[in-house]
Write an enzyme that holds these catalytic residues in place. Structure first.
Site, mmCIF file in Angstrom:
data_model
loop_
_atom_site.group_PDB
_atom_site.id
_atom_site.type_symbol
_atom_site.label_atom_id
_atom_site.label_comp_id
_atom_site.label_asym_id
_atom_site.label_seq_id
_atom_site.Cartn_x
_atom_site.Cartn_y
_atom_site.Cartn_z
ATOM 1 C CG HIS A 1 -68.375 67.644 38.223
ATOM 2 N ND1 HIS A 1 -67.925 66.344 38.315
ATOM 3 C CD2 HIS A 1 -69.077 67.703 37.068
ATOM 4 C CE1 HIS A 1 -68.333 65.659 37.266
ATOM 5 N NE2 HIS A 1 -69.044 66.455 36.489
ATOM 6 C CB SER A 2 -72.454 71.811 39.135
ATOM 7 O OG SER A 2 -73.499 72.352 38.358
#
Length: 130
Positions: free
Chosen positions: A48-49
């Site tokens: 994820h970011s």
């Protein structure tokens, strides 16, 4: 790429060393602390970011790889020292892989959990950079 290794102050003592994360060690105020452990062999974490949140990762025990991607470049950072950690700015995709047996990953975050801050799809992450 907007990430860097930060040395954590270490107090050496024959009875055992001590490292402290406080005051000016991090460029943000700590609002959340969590840790990953008992990660099965071959398992991956992350993926994820964050739109706003920054994170600081430390291998308290063992080792693991952090694969970072800013949409232009990808690099791998191996964490294996409890007296240094990886500062990851927002807008960087991260994946954690290759956990050694007994590895513990400490995460210090700049904000509390907020699902809306996560981008969990890599294609959506790449579109967000345009």
């Amino acid at each position: 790429m907007n990430s860097s290794i930060i040395k954590i102050p270490k107090i050496e003592d024959p009875r055992g060393n001590l490292s402290v994360i406080e005051k000016d060690v991090l460029p943000f105020e700590m609002k959340r602390v969590y840790y990953l452990y008992d990660v099965p062999s071959g398992a991956e974490r992350g993926g994820h970011s964050h739109k706003e949140q920054q994170e600081f990762l430390v291998a308290l025990s063992g080792s693991f790889d952090v694969i970072l991607n800013d949409g232009k470049e990808e690099k791998t950072v191996t964490l294996n020292k409890p007296f240094e950690g990886l500062l990851i700015a927002n807008g960087i995709w991260r994946e954690l892989k290759n956990f050694s047996s007994g590895a513990v990953c400490l995460v210090v975050a700049s904000d509390v959990f907020e699902e809306a801050d996560y981008i969990r799809d890599f294609e959506e992450f790449k579109r967000s950079l345009v």
